[in-house]
Enzyme design. Sequence first.
Site, mmCIF file in Angstrom:
data_model
loop_
_atom_site.group_PDB
_atom_site.id
_atom_site.type_symbol
_atom_site.label_atom_id
_atom_site.label_comp_id
_atom_site.label_asym_id
_atom_site.label_seq_id
_atom_site.Cartn_x
_atom_site.Cartn_y
_atom_site.Cartn_z
ATOM 1 N N MET A 1 -5.322 -7.417 8.899
ATOM 2 C CA MET A 1 -4.735 -6.573 9.943
ATOM 3 C C MET A 1 -5.643 -5.378 10.190
ATOM 4 O O MET A 1 -6.705 -5.260 9.597
ATOM 5 C CB MET A 1 -3.332 -6.165 9.531
ATOM 6 C CG MET A 1 -2.389 -7.353 9.509
ATOM 7 S SD MET A 1 -0.729 -6.930 9.042
ATOM 8 C CE MET A 1 -0.874 -6.544 7.340
ATOM 9 N N ASP B 1 8.854 -42.563 -0.992
ATOM 10 C CA ASP B 1 9.617 -43.481 -0.148
ATOM 11 C C ASP B 1 10.961 -42.894 0.252
ATOM 12 O O ASP B 1 11.425 -43.114 1.364
ATOM 13 C CB ASP B 1 9.818 -44.815 -0.888
ATOM 14 C CG ASP B 1 8.635 -45.730 -0.668
ATOM 15 O OD1 ASP B 1 8.236 -45.907 0.498
ATOM 16 O OD2 ASP B 1 8.086 -46.256 -1.654
ATOM 17 N N ARG C 1 5.965 -49.818 -13.597
ATOM 18 C CA ARG C 1 6.683 -50.308 -12.417
ATOM 19 C C ARG C 1 6.187 -51.696 -12.048
ATOM 20 O O ARG C 1 4.988 -51.944 -11.998
ATOM 21 C CB ARG C 1 6.456 -49.351 -11.243
ATOM 22 C CG ARG C 1 7.160 -49.820 -10.001
ATOM 23 C CD ARG C 1 6.952 -48.898 -8.848
ATOM 24 N NE ARG C 1 5.605 -49.003 -8.316
ATOM 25 C CZ ARG C 1 5.144 -48.212 -7.345
ATOM 26 N NH1 ARG C 1 5.895 -47.239 -6.893
ATOM 27 N NH2 ARG C 1 3.937 -48.376 -6.892
ATOM 28 N N TYR D 1 12.624 -35.040 -16.685
ATOM 29 C CA TYR D 1 11.171 -34.864 -16.637
ATOM 30 C C TYR D 1 10.652 -35.005 -15.208
ATOM 31 O O TYR D 1 11.353 -35.520 -14.328
ATOM 32 C CB TYR D 1 10.469 -35.890 -17.545
ATOM 33 C CG TYR D 1 10.583 -37.316 -17.053
ATOM 34 C CD1 TYR D 1 9.624 -37.843 -16.189
ATOM 35 C CD2 TYR D 1 11.662 -38.126 -17.425
ATOM 36 C CE1 TYR D 1 9.733 -39.137 -15.711
ATOM 37 C CE2 TYR D 1 11.778 -39.419 -16.949
ATOM 38 C CZ TYR D 1 10.810 -39.922 -16.083
ATOM 39 O OH TYR D 1 10.920 -41.190 -15.596
ATOM 40 N N ARG E 1 1.539 -47.671 -11.840
ATOM 41 C CA ARG E 1 1.632 -48.567 -10.676
ATOM 42 C C ARG E 1 0.794 -49.811 -10.980
ATOM 43 O O ARG E 1 -0.425 -49.748 -10.962
ATOM 44 C CB ARG E 1 1.096 -47.876 -9.429
ATOM 45 C CG ARG E 1 1.955 -46.734 -8.897
ATOM 46 C CD ARG E 1 1.221 -46.096 -7.725
ATOM 47 N NE ARG E 1 2.077 -45.247 -6.904
ATOM 48 C CZ ARG E 1 2.038 -43.916 -6.920
ATOM 49 N NH1 ARG E 1 1.216 -43.288 -7.736
ATOM 50 N NH2 ARG E 1 2.820 -43.218 -6.115
ATOM 51 N N GLU F 1 14.571 -44.794 -4.499
ATOM 52 C CA GLU F 1 13.677 -44.418 -3.408
ATOM 53 C C GLU F 1 14.154 -44.948 -2.061
ATOM 54 O O GLU F 1 13.517 -44.736 -1.036
ATOM 55 C CB GLU F 1 12.241 -44.868 -3.699
ATOM 56 C CG GLU F 1 12.104 -46.303 -4.125
ATOM 57 C CD GLU F 1 10.681 -46.690 -4.526
ATOM 58 O OE1 GLU F 1 9.738 -45.921 -4.283
ATOM 59 O OE2 GLU F 1 10.516 -47.791 -5.077
ATOM 60 N N ARG G 1 -3.426 -1.557 -6.065
ATOM 61 C CA ARG G 1 -2.552 -2.725 -5.938
ATOM 62 C C ARG G 1 -2.926 -3.712 -7.029
ATOM 63 O O ARG G 1 -4.024 -3.642 -7.582
ATOM 64 C CB ARG G 1 -2.695 -3.386 -4.559
ATOM 65 C CG ARG G 1 -4.110 -3.845 -4.277
ATOM 66 C CD ARG G 1 -4.251 -4.411 -2.884
ATOM 67 N NE ARG G 1 -5.659 -4.571 -2.579
ATOM 68 C CZ ARG G 1 -6.150 -4.806 -1.388
ATOM 69 N NH1 ARG G 1 -5.362 -4.872 -0.340
ATOM 70 N NH2 ARG G 1 -7.441 -4.969 -1.190
ATOM 71 N N GLY H 1 -7.820 -7.447 4.736
ATOM 72 C CA GLY H 1 -8.697 -7.534 5.900
ATOM 73 C C GLY H 1 -8.104 -8.248 7.097
ATOM 74 O O GLY H 1 -8.762 -8.388 8.119
ATOM 75 N N ARG I 1 -3.385 2.839 8.705
ATOM 76 C CA ARG I 1 -3.683 1.550 8.062
ATOM 77 C C ARG I 1 -2.445 0.673 7.962
ATOM 78 O O ARG I 1 -1.341 1.175 7.829
ATOM 79 C CB ARG I 1 -4.164 1.780 6.621
ATOM 80 C CG ARG I 1 -5.503 2.450 6.483
ATOM 81 C CD ARG I 1 -5.655 2.827 5.014
ATOM 82 N NE ARG I 1 -6.807 3.660 4.807
ATOM 83 C CZ ARG I 1 -7.970 3.224 4.339
ATOM 84 N NH1 ARG I 1 -8.134 1.977 4.047
ATOM 85 N NH2 ARG I 1 -8.974 4.059 4.174
ATOM 86 N N GLY J 1 11.676 -41.867 -6.562
ATOM 87 C CA GLY J 1 10.428 -42.109 -5.828
ATOM 88 C C GLY J 1 10.521 -41.347 -4.522
ATOM 89 O O GLY J 1 10.931 -41.878 -3.480
ATOM 90 N N THR J 2 10.176 -40.083 -4.605
ATOM 91 C CA THR J 2 10.444 -39.214 -3.449
ATOM 92 C C THR J 2 9.482 -39.449 -2.282
ATOM 93 O O THR J 2 9.726 -38.947 -1.194
ATOM 94 C CB THR J 2 10.399 -37.736 -3.883
ATOM 95 O OG1 THR J 2 9.286 -37.564 -4.754
ATOM 96 C CG2 THR J 2 11.672 -37.351 -4.592
ATOM 97 N N LYS K 1 0.837 -1.197 0.000
ATOM 98 C CA LYS K 1 0.000 0.000 0.000
ATOM 99 C C LYS K 1 0.882 1.262 0.000
ATOM 100 O O LYS K 1 0.676 2.176 -0.784
ATOM 101 C CB LYS K 1 -0.919 -0.008 1.226
ATOM 102 C CG LYS K 1 -1.991 1.082 1.190
ATOM 103 C CD LYS K 1 -2.675 1.231 2.543
ATOM 104 C CE LYS K 1 -3.503 0.044 2.926
ATOM 105 N NZ LYS K 1 -4.898 0.133 2.527
ATOM 106 N N CYS L 1 8.916 -39.279 -9.807
ATOM 107 C CA CYS L 1 7.519 -39.712 -9.900
ATOM 108 C C CYS L 1 6.828 -39.717 -8.542
ATOM 109 O O CYS L 1 5.696 -40.152 -8.427
ATOM 110 C CB CYS L 1 7.399 -41.066 -10.574
ATOM 111 S SG CYS L 1 8.202 -42.370 -9.643
ATOM 112 N N SER M 1 14.125 -43.160 -11.778
ATOM 113 C CA SER M 1 12.997 -42.288 -11.471
ATOM 114 C C SER M 1 12.975 -42.144 -9.952
ATOM 115 O O SER M 1 12.917 -43.147 -9.225
ATOM 116 C CB SER M 1 11.699 -42.919 -11.972
ATOM 117 O OG SER M 1 10.626 -42.070 -11.621
ATOM 118 N N HIS N 1 -15.823 -9.212 2.116
ATOM 119 C CA HIS N 1 -14.730 -10.041 2.626
ATOM 120 C C HIS N 1 -14.823 -11.459 2.051
ATOM 121 O O HIS N 1 -13.846 -12.020 1.556
ATOM 122 C CB HIS N 1 -14.809 -10.074 4.157
ATOM 123 C CG HIS N 1 -13.794 -10.969 4.780
ATOM 124 N ND1 HIS N 1 -14.079 -12.266 5.120
ATOM 125 C CD2 HIS N 1 -12.489 -10.771 5.072
ATOM 126 C CE1 HIS N 1 -12.998 -12.823 5.617
ATOM 127 N NE2 HIS N 1 -12.015 -11.941 5.608
#
Length: 926
Positions: free
Chosen positions: A109, A820, A673, A902, A590, A796, A366, A107, A98, A817-818, A27, A882, A815, A484
């Site tokens: 604060m 696990d 897989r 990828y 899977r 993984e 804004r 809204g 303000r 396997g985040t 602001k 993946c 690949s 609001h």
Amino acid sequence: MSKKYVYFFGGGQSEGSASMKNLLGGKGVNLADMAELGLPVPPGFTVTTEACSEYYTLGKESLFDLIKPEIGDALAKLEETTNKTFGKGPKPLLVSVRSGAAVSMPGMMDTVLNLGLNDETVEAMIALTNNERFVMDSYRRFIQMFGNVVMGMEHHDFETQLESVKKTTGKVLDTDLDVDDLKEVIKLYKAVVKEVTGEDFPTDPMEQLWRGMGAVFGSWNNPRAIKYRQLNDIRSLWGTAVNVQTMVFGNSGDNSATGVAFTRDPSTGANEYFYGEYLINAQGEDVVAGIRTPQQITKAGSLAWAASQDVSEDVRKSEYPSLEETMPAVFAELDAIRDKLEKHYRDMQDIEFTIENGTLYMLQTRNGKRTAHAAVKIAYDLETEGLISEKEAVLRVEPKQLDQLLHPVFVKESEVEAKTLTIGLPASPGAATGQVVFSADAAEAAKAEGRSVILCRVETSPEDIGGMDACSGILTARGGMTSHAAVVARGMGKCCVSGAGDISIDYKANQFTVNDTVIKEGEWISLNGSTGAVYLGKVDTVDPALEGAFGSIMELADKYRKIGVRTNADTPKDAEVAIKFGAEGIGLCRTEHMFFEGDRITSVRKLILVAEEVKELRKQMRYVDVKEKAALEAKIAIPLSQYNEALTELLPLQKEDFTGIFKALNGLPCTIRLLDPPLHEFLPHDVKGQQEMATEMGLTVAKVKHLVDSLHEFNPMLGHRGCRLGITYPEVTQMQVRAIAEAAVEVEGSKPEIMVPLVGNVKELESQKKIIIDTIKDVEKETGKKLDIKIGTMIEVPRAAITADEIAEQAEFFSFGTNDLTQMGCGFSRDDAGKFLGDYVEKDIYEHDPFAVLDQKGIGKLIQYAVEAGRKTRPNIKLGICGEHGGDPASVEFCCNIGLDYVSCSPYRVPIARLAAAHAAIKAEK
Ligand code: PEP
Ligand code: MG
């Protein structure tokens, strides 16, 4: 040089500049900028966000000592610029105080208006304006606001007094109160302040100012502001700035007004007319609070509004005329400013203005909050209009926002059949069906139970933020398009119908009534946030059509992204949806999900229930003499035949699954897989299921129960799963690979890739790879066709990441396997950690839930290490991700930056990943 905490703006010049957003807040910086542009901004000064930070580190008193001289200088300059005096007549200077952080938190604060009024300045104001009613009304508003915001009193402390005066005088609306009534209200307000707080209402304007500024700084850490920052992931800000600005009065008579406007439609992005609302003889909060029905800025907007609300032209003209009609000259000036601001900021603006006795003042501008739909259209339009570049257009749409566009809308026929309860305002588009609740708490509780609810409120307030987040849709009885509820819902991408005036809500009875129909808590209703319709009961939904601007922005995203986007899909239908969303293949299929389909689960169960016995007997047969062998052969005959039978039953079914998917992919690659989950997940744990298997296999129920129990594992996720299954039961790997290979022979041009899960040691992969290659060769021999099937692995298990150089010798692709990898790397159970991870995030131990947003510092390091090690061994190794993180924008950015080829994510997140990848590439150029 000592730090500067206070920046003046006004009179055609500003101490601040456009680059100081972090310091002056959104602001403050735009007020400075607008003043500099020569727009009519009431002069004032901004106390920096850095001062807010000092407020919390040094404490209020020390901060105030520190900034006192600067505040004194700024006030003196303000008095000089405005030719008014703070706290004194004949021309008293009144100010607004303000909040305004660097990121807009609408809204959340606090604000105090009309500051500087006391019994003395009130007299001077009356003499000056000759409008005693207006001054008294401003005074009572000030006491109420200051009492609430600064002195911690409740709204109802004041509302009760106001209502009692209305009751005794027989008046209905606030605007009906005359000067004497207002004087009485002021008297009662002062008395209630004393009664509740034990102190007199402060009359010293300097005290008012310091306390007002303190309250605004304090509101940075009120619970709703904290919650808003958590929900919107707003971090590392210094705090809020405080803007002290000369008051201008939209409530000083019928030649005055106040309004809020958007330079383009924030719901649809349309640029047909100037979109906004105003109220004659009102102060800013009246428009937002929804107490009176706001009027439209343009005549076109007003006509459209009247048509949608069934308001006749006579009524519209007399009761709700547009600003264009009531004050044409001011409208023209405002319209010109609209143009100037859009060209200057090169984005859709959300502006606040006040007209005081026919003179226009700009109070704020804004970048406007907008729906995803509008964000896409506006970005595309601004690019075609030449205001922004292609890359900017891509960056203008937040990847996460796309989620809103990808969600269902109502099925037309089902909507036509639905019973309409009423029509409110189409405040935030989309469709929502849910059970009615009447409080934010009830909405949060319902979400925890997994129920979909519609939050119904007379109007919402910032305290409702948690419930608004938890519900599927929001319905309010009061409030316009800038209320609001409307603003917050649009920001959240949540369907909202506001201002449904026919609805009468009874919070005590937990019900609402609309034209004689009573809807009780728990009943189902549906909302169409794009038309304002409220329906009784459930209405069917359908996937949205993604065309026009969306397609163009996605094309631009594809032009600039440098990483591929695949999908995690297990069925031809999912694959088709994902391709429609732009997936370039399947990154994770899977296979286990297929095992649950139809009656094939029986074959799977049969296989598992005998597999262990077959394995054991085979082992024993290796070490026995001929006689014993014959006995064992007799013993193994039935289980072995059941084992082989199950595999024979599953083979054609799996093959059919793969042919379906390959056909849907039409030549796009497909990473399949091999079987991964712990076996017990497939087994029947109920008596009925065990009975069925007993009949199927000719066993007793007790025997089946015993077998199921014996397969129970204490830590199944660390147990007999992933490649460990293929190692103990090679025939399962053989069956799956045969199904893949035969399907590949059948579907011309298919590109399967076989992925071995949960490898932690290269020898596991080596052993599985041998089976895979042998099976492929068998199929090639049988069919006389040559197959090109890549073989790779998931990374993984942390040990796999650390030994990625060895693993890459065997794997043509990795690949990550985040899911696990996070489980095993952080040591958090995927199944149970949800119970405490919320506390971890709240206490900032982890910035985010590491299962949702990749823990770059820890798990990310493992990935980076594996990427480098893998490429060292096999420079052309293909690398992807993946796990769930493949569709999270921050994680996608990380994957781009570390050079993966990828990402792969669920079908509905494919566009999000495409856009996130483009953001990452464009940001990396800078
Ligand atoms: C993973 O672990 O990240 C993964 C994709 O596999 P799943 O979630 O099926 O274990
Ligand atoms: Mg896994």
